[in-house]
Design a protein around this motif. Sequence first.
Motif, PDB file in Angstrom:
ATOM      1  N   LEU A  87       0.828  -1.070   0.117  1.00  0.00           N
ATOM      2  CA  LEU A  87       0.159   0.099  -0.053  1.00  0.00           C
ATOM      3  C   LEU A  87       1.035   1.276   0.163  1.00  0.00           C
ATOM      4  CD1 LEU A  87      -2.741   1.239  -0.044  1.00  0.00           C
ATOM      5  CD2 LEU A  87      -2.929   0.975   2.508  1.00  0.00           C
ATOM      6  N   ILE A  88       2.084   1.400   0.732  1.00  0.00           N
ATOM      7  CA  ILE A  88       2.898   2.446   0.690  1.00  0.00           C
ATOM      8  C   ILE A  88       3.352   2.705  -0.909  1.00  0.00           C
ATOM      9  CG2 ILE A  88       5.182   1.222   1.030  1.00  0.00           C
ATOM     10  CD1 ILE A  88       4.117   4.540   2.780  1.00  0.00           C
ATOM     11  N   GLY A  89       3.433   1.825  -1.705  1.00  0.00           N
ATOM     12  CA  GLY A  89       3.711   2.132  -2.925  1.00  0.00           C
ATOM     13  C   GLY A  89       2.826   3.241  -3.529  1.00  0.00           C
ATOM     14  N   ALA A  90       1.447   3.083  -3.364  1.00  0.00           N
ATOM     15  CA  ALA A  90       0.533   3.991  -3.827  1.00  0.00           C
ATOM     16  C   ALA A  90       0.956   5.291  -3.594  1.00  0.00           C
ATOM     17  CB  ALA A  90      -0.969   3.593  -3.254  1.00  0.00           C
ATOM     18  N   LEU A  91       1.534   5.640  -2.695  1.00  0.00           N
ATOM     19  CA  LEU A  91       1.946   7.072  -2.249  1.00  0.00           C
ATOM     20  C   LEU A  91       3.377   7.382  -2.980  1.00  0.00           C
ATOM     21  CD1 LEU A  91       1.039   7.209   1.639  1.00  0.00           C
ATOM     22  CD2 LEU A  91      -0.376   8.112  -0.477  1.00  0.00           C
TER      23      LEU A  91
END
Length: 122
Positions: A87-91
């Motif tokens: 999920l951190i990859g979305a940012l």
Amino acid sequence: MDIFMDYVFAFCVGGLFCVVAQILVDKTKLTPARILVSYVVAGVVLGGIGLYKPLVEFAGAGATTPLTGFGYLISKGVREAVDADGLIGALTGGLSAAAGGITAALLFGLIAALIVRGKPKG
């Protein structure tokens, strides 16, 4: 002959993006800034749902050079970063994928600001 057709396809697709933008400028009350942002958002959306990749494969630079291509690059970076980092990859994915283009835009903007003296409107 194949490379010639690649250039023709790139020219036609890139030119079509330009024609649509010019029609929007001439026939609507949309400001150029809103049209540019709309192109980036359209690239993100089309890239996110998988419709822009076939256009990139068909037209090459004719699809990746306009602002829709920048949006596609952001969506592609986000997708790859989410696959790798969760999920951190979305940012982080969009910025890391487009870092080269963003850096170039900032650098060339700075150089232009140092060379050219701005004038007030009016």
